[in-house]
Scaffold this motif. Structure first.
Motif: not given
Length: 371
Positions: A163-175, A204-206, A222-223, A246-247
């Protein structure tokens, strides 16, 4: 056993429910305090736990009735909470990764050493029967000398379920930093520490679109790179390839495979505690299952914390989900990201050793007291 070990939990998001299920079933521990940025949520959780109090983060870290802080915050807050707990003389067990970056990870371990307290970290899924059975058979020589492994994780991204996936695309996140700890920790258990890496990555996606309520349709930036691939060179000479993405939608590849001079093992998902290990020997016509021979049976989140507590207060190295291993995994991920960014081979600077094999242990045993 005497008095149960007292746990204070900081962060009561989605993953906390799985930890609470394990901890409330164990006679070895008791949850005495909880804290969350959402005070109402903390009060609700505390009301469901006999004897637990809802506290502010600062009060929980300073509380006299907390022996270990379970840090379930987002990666960006891992170091702050861990360092705050250590400053109060408490040991810490946190969700993965150990910290959002290697520098903060080193600060945590250095502070813990000075304070004489222990640090542990997820993932503890690798202590279940899936990874540990594969480890036992590798150690027994079932596939001969290990020469290579592969680790593959491909998914469309956490915005499809969280429901709140923001942190997965910040520092410390990503696949890499979110899912990589499962696979890299498993590879260290199976083949030992990693001495160098090479790799490449892309974004691939911003932005991403949240697909779940209550924020469905909202775009988030996406950072971090969302597709990472690399080659990991283990100290023993084996080479592991890794793909974290994640793509795309999915993959049909085995989550993990280990190849040796006499055969290959297909290893189950390291984000789970169990699963069937299968073998194909050099002269075999197909894959066949191998018997379950090691690991904590019916494992669940929090077993790594119980393992840490069961080692006793002076045996930091004996804990299998220990801070040194988590720092090494963080080092591997940071080095892989550097290698991908700069297009060069990068040597790691940490060495956690290889944790001890987990003997086959029934759930009723490890819930009481792991030894």
């Amino acid at each position: 056993m005497g008095n149960p070990h007292r746990i204070g939990i900081v962060g009561l998001g989605v993953i906390s429910a799985a930890y609470l299920e394990t901890l409330t079933a164990s006679d070895a521990v008791v949850v005495t305090a909880v804290a969350d940025l959402d005070a109402d949520r903390a009060r609700t959780v505390a009301a469901s736990l006999p004897g637990a109090r809802a506290l502010s983060v600062a009060d929980l870290l300073a509380s006299d009735d907390v022996d270990t802080v379970l840090n379930l915050t987002t990666p960006a807050a891992h170091a702050e909470i861990a360092l705050g707990a250590i400053a109060q003389g408490k040991q810490v067990y946190g969700e993965k990764p150990l910290a959002a970056n290697l520098a903060d990870g080193r600060l945590i371990l250095d502070a813990a050493e000075r304070a004489g307290v222990r640090v542990g970290s997820a993932p503890d899924t690798v202590l279940g029967t899936g990874i540990q059975t594969a480890r036992a058979h590798i150690d027994a020589g079932l596939i001969g000398r290990p020469v290579a492994a592969s680790a593959v994780m491909v998914t469309a991204g956490h915005e499809f379920w969280h429901p709140n996936p923001d942190f997965y695309y910040r520092e410390g996140g990503g696949p890499l930093f979110d899912m990589g700890p499962y696979y890299i920790t498993a590879l260290v258990h199976l083949l030992g520490p990693i001495r160098s890496v090479t790799g490449a990555s892309s974004r691939p996606q911003d932005h991403r679109v949240i697909r779940t309520q209550p924020r469905s349709g909202e775009q988030i930036p996406v950072f971090v790179d969302t597709h990472v691939t690399g080659v990991l060179e283990h100290e023993g000479g084996a080479l592991s390839t890794i793909t974290m993405s994640f793509d795309s939608a999915a993959t049909a590849a085995s989550p993990l495979e280990v190849h040796g001079t006499d055969g290959s093992l297909a290893v189950p998902d390291p984000n789970r505690f169990d699963g069937q290990v299968t073998l194909r020997g050099s002269g075999d016509d197909g894959w066949r299952p191998v018997h379950t021979s090691a690991g904590y049976e019916d494992g669940s989140r929090g077993i790594g914390l119980l393992d840490l507590i069961g080692c006793g207060p002076t045996d930091a190295a004996g804990a299998r989900a220990n801070g040194s291993l988590a720092l090494h995994v963080l080092d591997v991920m940071a080095s892989l990201q550097t290698a991908a960014t700069e297009g060069r081979r990068v040597s790691t600077t940490t060495d956690a050793g290889r944790p001890a094999l987990v003997p086959l242990t029934p759930r009723t045993t490890w819930l009481g007291a792991i030894v």
